[in-house]
Scaffold this motif. Structure first.
Motif, short mmCIF file in Angstrom:
data_model
loop_
_atom_site.label_atom_id
_atom_site.label_comp_id
_atom_site.label_asym_id
_atom_site.label_seq_id
_atom_site.Cartn_x
_atom_site.Cartn_y
_atom_site.Cartn_z
N TYR A 78 0.81 -1.23 0.00
CA TYR A 78 0.00 0.00 0.00
C TYR A 78 0.84 1.27 0.00
O TYR A 78 0.37 2.32 -0.45
CB TYR A 78 -1.00 -0.04 1.16
CG TYR A 78 -2.11 -1.02 0.87
CD1 TYR A 78 -3.15 -0.67 0.03
CD2 TYR A 78 -2.05 -2.31 1.37
CE1 TYR A 78 -4.16 -1.59 -0.27
CE2 TYR A 78 -3.05 -3.24 1.08
CZ TYR A 78 -4.10 -2.87 0.25
OH TYR A 78 -5.08 -3.78 -0.06
N ILE A 79 2.08 1.20 0.47
CA ILE A 79 2.97 2.34 0.31
C ILE A 79 3.37 2.48 -1.16
O ILE A 79 3.36 3.57 -1.73
CB ILE A 79 4.22 2.20 1.20
CG1 ILE A 79 3.84 2.37 2.68
CG2 ILE A 79 5.28 3.24 0.83
CD1 ILE A 79 4.98 2.12 3.65
N ALA A 80 3.70 1.33 -1.80
CA ALA A 80 4.09 1.36 -3.21
C ALA A 80 2.97 1.89 -4.10
O ALA A 80 3.21 2.65 -5.04
CB ALA A 80 4.50 -0.04 -3.66
N ILE A 81 1.73 1.52 -3.80
CA ILE A 81 0.59 1.90 -4.64
C ILE A 81 0.19 3.36 -4.42
O ILE A 81 -0.11 4.09 -5.38
CB ILE A 81 -0.62 0.98 -4.36
CG1 ILE A 81 -0.33 -0.44 -4.86
CG2 ILE A 81 -1.88 1.52 -5.03
CD1 ILE A 81 -1.40 -1.44 -4.48
N GLU A 92 -2.09 7.27 6.69
CA GLU A 92 -3.13 6.65 7.50
C GLU A 92 -2.99 5.13 7.53
O GLU A 92 -3.05 4.50 8.60
CB GLU A 92 -4.50 7.03 6.95
CG GLU A 92 -4.86 8.50 7.17
CD GLU A 92 -6.13 8.90 6.44
OE1 GLU A 92 -6.56 10.06 6.60
OE2 GLU A 92 -6.71 8.04 5.72
N ILE A 93 -2.77 4.53 6.34
CA ILE A 93 -2.66 3.07 6.26
C ILE A 93 -1.41 2.59 6.99
O ILE A 93 -1.45 1.64 7.79
CB ILE A 93 -2.64 2.60 4.80
CG1 ILE A 93 -3.99 2.87 4.15
CG2 ILE A 93 -2.31 1.11 4.71
CD1 ILE A 93 -4.03 2.59 2.66
N PHE A 94 -0.26 3.26 6.75
CA PHE A 94 0.98 2.83 7.39
C PHE A 94 0.92 2.99 8.90
O PHE A 94 1.41 2.15 9.65
CB PHE A 94 2.16 3.59 6.81
CG PHE A 94 3.48 3.20 7.42
CD1 PHE A 94 3.84 1.87 7.57
CD2 PHE A 94 4.36 4.17 7.88
CE1 PHE A 94 5.05 1.50 8.14
CE2 PHE A 94 5.57 3.82 8.46
CZ PHE A 94 5.90 2.48 8.59
N ALA A 152 8.19 -1.64 5.03
CA ALA A 152 7.85 -0.25 4.69
C ALA A 152 8.94 0.36 3.81
O ALA A 152 8.64 1.05 2.82
CB ALA A 152 7.67 0.57 5.96
N LEU A 153 10.20 0.11 4.14
CA LEU A 153 11.29 0.63 3.33
C LEU A 153 11.25 0.09 1.91
O LEU A 153 11.58 0.80 0.94
CB LEU A 153 12.64 0.30 3.98
CG LEU A 153 12.98 1.08 5.26
CD1 LEU A 153 14.19 0.47 5.96
CD2 LEU A 153 13.22 2.56 4.94
#
Length: 487
Positions: A78-81, A92-94, A152-153
């Motif tokens: 979801y970080i990538a998207i 918010e998601i992270f 996350a990274l």
């Protein structure tokens, strides 16, 4: 000089190549040094104590995944998207994923500390290693939090930071494991893992904070209710799917130790054989971590070059890494010392290498599970594998480490072959990447290596045939790529 400059410029522009470069650098420093340290541990300890080391490693891996609950891959996806499209949603998601992972990790820590001796008896049949398991329980907390942070990274595509974390891991773990194991045995090994996991968690936390600041990502618990749906639809099935893998391995280890009359010795043999496989799969997972965000973006886009690389590179590396141990298991076994120089070790090493190659072929398809939101099918697939692995481990327990190896070969083979029609039907993989003579050729090479060893063919001849086989793999992979791209 111009060509060198062009190569450097291409390297700077291609984020995928840069990611793989940094990941390889980190793996060489971290897992390479860890791999060497395990040779020392095997030589320093008895085979039975090395069996206990195998249980501790499985314990940390399993409970780290329980604590992480697949939040790491959720963060990556979801970080990538969302990173470049919606920073608020990304934040918010992270934030929700980070808070959920922390609370679950604390819960697992409390449980494992409170029931430490009971877990020890459950896994080994006695309380002998309760103290090192206590150290490992604390190490699990930092291991799981670090898993989320590196996930996350990867979503930020900051593979240089992940490489730095792995380098710190290698430089710390290598001397700590050697020194503390030499002085304090199994207890020292476990304490070395605790110190190392704490250190790399601290390192990854500092690096992640810096990356979040650079990208303008902040802590926010707004819209928890709507974002929690992501955890239910993605993290939950991913978590259940992961429960079908490492806990199954831990259960099979326990079956071998408790039900075989010489269980700890047999576990020591299997752990030594499996050490090379673990390094291979870790290497593939690190490269896969680079491919993961790109798989999220490229799935179903008709990018044939990426399709081929995503699906085939794990099998390619699996063959390159494991064929030497299929053809020359006695050479690999000698690295652990004279107590591992026996036929059981040789055969187990070959079997472990075979199921590692089979398992590696499915890694790219597994990424497509996540990209195409097929995570609930992944639960079913891993569940089938788990039931098969446990059943055959139980049935073949009297054959010790060899029986354990056979059980996993059967489980991985059936889980791959039986589900290929489903993969193709749902476009998780192109049939030209699985139903092809290339795969039959590679399978034949693997069986050929096993046959040559069983027929007691001289080492020199096997070395020559190994080199020929590796060259054949390289040439046919290149031809396969060209044919697939053109068609």
């Amino acid at each position: 000089m111009i060509k060198i400059k062009n190569l450097i410029n291409d390297f700077k522009k291609n984020t995928l190549i840069k990611g793989i470069f940094w990941s390889f650098l980190g793996v060489i420093a971290s897992k390479g040094l860890g791999f060497l340290a395990m040779f020392f541990v095997a030589r320093e300890l008895s085979v039975a104590d090395f069996g206990n080391i195998g249980i501790l490693q499985s314990y940390i891996t399993t409970f780290s995944l329980l604590s992480l609950a697949s939040f790491g891959v959720t963060a990556t996806k979801y970080i990538a998207i969302n990173l470049h499209e919606n920073k608020r949603k990304t934040s918010e998601i992270f934030s929700l994923v980070r808070l959920s992972s922390f609370l679950l990790a604390i819960l697992v820590l409390v449980f494992s500390l409170f029931f430490n001796k009971e877990l020890c008896v459950l896994l080994t049949g006695k309380e002998e290693i309760w103290q090192p398991m206590l150290y490992c329980s604390i190490a699990i907390l930092f291991s799981s939090l670090n898993g989320l942070q590196t996930g996350a990274l990867a979503g930020f595509e900051n593979f240089k930071s992940i490489s730095i974390i792995n380098i710190v891991n290698g430089l710390l773990s290598f001397p700590l494991i050697i020194i503390l194991t030499e002085r304090y045995g199994v207890n020292g090994f476990a304490f070395a893992l605790l110190i190392t996991n704490f250190s790399i968690w601290l390192c990854s936390a500092i690096l992640l904070r810096r990356v979040c600041k650079e990208h303008g990502i902040w802590f926010s618990l707004d819209n928890i209710k709507s974002n929690f749906d992501i955890i239910l639809k993605f993290s939950l099935p991913a978590f259940i799917s992961s429960l079908m893998v490492n806990p199954i391995i831990l259960i099979c280890n326990s079956i071998l130790i408790k039900r075989n009359h010489n269980g700890l010795y047999e576990m020591g043999i299997f752990n030594a054989s499996n050490n090379y496989s673990q390094i291979s799969m870790i290497l593939l997972s690190i490269i896969g971590q680079v491919f993961y965000p790109y798989a999220m973006k490229n799935f179903g886009n008709g990018n044939k070059k990426f399709e081929f690389l995503n699906i085939i590179h794990p099998m390619f590396f699996g063959l390159i890494i494991c064929l030497p141990t299929v053809f020359l298991p006695e050479v690999f076994s000698s690295l652990f010392g004279s107590q591992y120089h026996n036929n059981d070790m040789y055969i187990t090493t070959i079997l472990v290498s075979i199921f590692t190659i089979i398992n590696s072929q499915k890694q790219g398809i597994a990424r497509n599970f996540a990209a195409g939101n097929f995570m609930w099918f992944s639960v079913f697939s891993n569940g089938f594998w788990g039931i098969t692995a446990i059943a055959f481990s139980y049935l073949l327990v009297d054959y010790g480490a060899i029986g354990r190896g056979v059980a996993f070969v059967i489980a991985y083979f059936l889980n791959t072959v039986l589900f290929i029609p489903y993969f193709i039907k749902n476009k998780l993989v192109n049939k030209k990447l699985v139903l092809t003579w290339y795969n039959l050729l590679y399978f034949g090479i693997v069986l050929g290596g096993l046959f040559l060893f069983k027929m007691n063919v001289s080492v020199i001849i096997r070395v020559v045939l190994l080199v020929v086989s590796l060259l054949l793999v390289l040439l046919t992979i290149k031809r396969w790529y060209n044919v697939y791209i053109k068609n």
